[in-house]
Every structure is written in C-alpha cells, then in structure tokens.
Enzyme design. Structure first.
Site, PDB file in Angstrom:
ATOM      1  CE  LYS A   1      11.752  21.803  28.154  1.00  0.00           C
ATOM      2  NZ  LYS A   1      11.248  20.435  28.230  1.00  0.00           N
TER       3      LYS A   1
ATOM      4  CD  GLN B   1      10.177  18.040  30.765  1.00  0.00           C
ATOM      5  OE1 GLN B   1       9.913  18.969  30.010  1.00  0.00           O
ATOM      6  NE2 GLN B   1      11.369  17.488  30.800  1.00  0.00           N
TER       7      GLN B   1
ATOM      8  CG  ASP C   1       8.334  18.193  23.100  1.00  0.00           C
ATOM      9  OD1 ASP C   1       9.450  18.728  23.204  1.00  0.00           O
ATOM     10  OD2 ASP C   1       7.662  17.787  24.068  1.00  0.00           O
TER      11      ASP C   1
HETATM   12  N1  GUN Z   1      12.204  15.328  28.757  1.00  0.00           N
HETATM   13  C1  GUN Z   1      13.521  15.480  28.462  1.00  0.00           C
HETATM   14  N2  GUN Z   1      13.669  16.155  27.312  1.00  0.00           N
HETATM   15  C2  GUN Z   1      12.427  16.446  26.868  1.00  0.00           C
HETATM   16  C3  GUN Z   1      11.940  17.147  25.738  1.00  0.00           C
HETATM   17  O1  GUN Z   1      12.677  17.630  24.876  1.00  0.00           O
HETATM   18  N3  GUN Z   1      10.589  17.252  25.641  1.00  0.00           N
HETATM   19  C4  GUN Z   1       9.750  16.726  26.566  1.00  0.00           C
HETATM   20  N4  GUN Z   1       8.446  16.874  26.389  1.00  0.00           N
HETATM   21  N5  GUN Z   1      10.173  16.069  27.629  1.00  0.00           N
HETATM   22  C5  GUN Z   1      11.511  15.935  27.776  1.00  0.00           C
END
Ligand code: GUN
Length: 307
Positions: A65, A109, A132
């Site tokens: 990311k 996350q 998100d």
């Molecule tokens: N952990 C696994 N996938 C995601 C996601 O799309 N967003 C977040 N914040 N954590 C994750």
C-alpha cells in the site's frame, strides 16, 4: 468468450482470464492523473496506514500500500506501532489523524492485537477519511445507495473488473459465497443496487447454506469470498458462468521452494474448463484492492477541496 469456430460449431476452449494486474494498472494510471491535477491546485492526497504489531502478512500488505501510494504521487506514510500498544493510544493517534488536514485517508490494518477492539477503532475514524469503507456510516450509505460514502476496496474492485470485461450484470443472478463485513456483505449490497454494473439478483451463501452446489449452479456471476482453498469445483458452476475468486489461501506444495503455494477459493484448473470468464489467483482480484484504495484516497482528497 474464448473458443474457436469450426464450421458452424463453436469449440469451447475454456474460460478467458480476467487480468486483474492490467485493470489495476489502468485504475492506478487514472489515479496518478487525478493526483497530478490535485497537486496543481496545491493539494497532495495523503494516505496514512497504521500497522500495529508485527504480523508478517500484514507487513507485506502494508508495504504494498505504501509503495503504490508513492508511485501514484501521493503522500503515503505508514505508522508502525508495537504489538503492546493500548487501545487508548491507538484511539489518540486516530484523533490526531482525523484533525490533520494533510491526511485524506486513514487505514488501520487488520487484524489488531487482542487488547484492541477493532469495532471501537473503526468507529473512531472520521467517515470522510475511512478509505476502507468500514465505518458504520459508510456501510449504511452503501446499503442505502448513497454514493457519497466509501465502498470497501475489494468489492469495488470486483465491480470494476466486471465492467472492464463487459459482463452484463443487469438481471443476472449473482451468487456470493461468504458473508464477511469486508467482502461478502458489501459485495452483495453493491450488486443488488439499482444502476450500472449492478441490478443483479443476489444470493448470499455461507457456512450454514444447506446445499451450496445447488445455489452456486444457479449463478451467472459467481463470487467466492469465503477463505476456503479450492472449495468451488467445476460441478458447482453453471457452464458459461463468470467466476470471480476473492480467496487467498496458502496451501502446502512440496514442489515449490517455500513448500507452499497461494490458491483461491476456486479450483482454478477445474473451473476454467466450464466458466466463460475467470479471475486467476494471484493477479486476479488482489491487485484491484490496492488500486481501489488509492482511488478512494483521491476521492477523499477531491471532496476535501470541494467541502
Ligand atoms: N486486512 C486485510 N485486508 C484488509 C483491508 O482491506 N483493510 C484493512 N484495514 N485491513 C485489512
């Protein structure tokens, strides 16, 4: 559809592959154009990712990311906190980010260490920075059909893939396997909305579904998001169906160097024989998730200028 015309007969050679990496690149290129336009107005879209603890898989996702946001010309910062971080400390950081005008998107996350309640954390993120799409306000807006919220990245990415490959969704029967808050539920909500790339008749299957195969065989569009390696096999798929595999499961494979291999929720080699279009794993849905995160962050920055 792939296939060869032999005389008057079409010989079906199996499904066409959906190239998620190529579509994700297209989205990211457009994001970079939008970032440049914002920069010209003095606004640098900023995404802050918060990683608590040292889960190795999360570290890989977060690294991806961070790299992608930098490549798109955005200001990307990752804040890494120790696994001993208290909930109060994390909430205080979120408050600070909510008030920081240079931060347009906040992503915490998941999963979080067990002393921290994920719902409390998500509730604290400003809905206008919740790229998100996990905050209850954004979840509600999606269900209502109000498009000024944020749609979770993975289902949004699936919808873009369907559009890029010209899949007709209106009136189609879309069967979603999985009812997670991150994928299954928002995916179903998106596909049932009135409008383009939607207007589908949606069935949601889960661990208590009585006869899964009976349901999945009805699908014109089958979306597997359940986290069970190679669950979907050819007899479960209607010939000619579009199959979208959101799963990412690591299974043992002695023939590889690491001794493991990444597979989806779909038995790819089996199902590609009957489907018309299918996403591979990797390079299917996966790359779209980060691309849509960047898209959501740019949207947040654009809205902050207009607000
Ligand atoms: N952990 C696994 N996938 C995601 C996601 O799309 N967003 C977040 N914040 N954590 C994750």
């Amino acid at each position: 559809m792939s296939g060869e015309t032999a005389g008057t007969q079409t010989v079906q050679e199996g499904a066409r592959l959906i190239d998620g990496s190529a579509v994700a690149k297209k989205v990211r290129d457009q994001v970079a154009v939008d970032v440049a336009a914002l920069r010209a107005r003095g606004v640098v879209p900023g995404l802050t990712v918060v990683l608590v603890g040292d889960d190795p898989a999360s570290a890989v996702y977060v690294g991806g990311k961070e790299k992608a946001s930098r490549e798109a010309g955005m200001a990307g910062e990752t804040i890494r906190l120790p696994s001993t971080t208290s909930q109060a400390e994390l909430l205080a950081l979120i408050d600070q980010l909510n008030h920081d005008e240079t931060v347009h998107g906040i992503l915490v996350q998941m999963p979080l260490p067990k002393q921290i309640d994920p719902e409390t954390v998500i509730d604290r993120i400003s809905p206008t920075k919740d790229v998100d799409g996990f905050h209850p306000v954004n979840v509600g807006k999606l269900l209502i059909g109000n498009t000024d919220g944020f749609v979770p990245c993975t289902p949004a990415g699936v919808q873009v893939l369907l559009g890029e490959y010209g899949v007709r969704t209106s009136g189609a029967h879309c069967v979603v396997i999985g009812r997670s808050t991150i994928v299954g539920k928002p995916m179903a909500a998106l596909m049932m909305q009135p409008g383009p790339l939607a207007d589908a008749t949606v069935t949601v299957c889960h661990s208590r579904t009585r006869d899964l195969a009976e349901q999945t065989r009805q699908a014109d569009i089958l979306i597997a998001a359940v986290g069970r390696a190679q669950l979907v096999t050819a007899p479960m798929v209607k010939p000619g169906a579009v199959v979208i595999d959101v799963g990412m499961n690591r299974i043992a494979d002695a023939s590889t160097k690491s001794g493991t291999r990444l597979v989806g929720d779909v038995d790819f080699e089996d199902v590609r024989r009957v489907a018309s279009l299918i996403t591979p794993v990797p390079r299917g849905v996966g790359p779209m998730t980060i691309a849509m995160l960047l898209r959501n962050t740019v949207t947040a920055a654009q809205r902050s200028v207009r607000a």
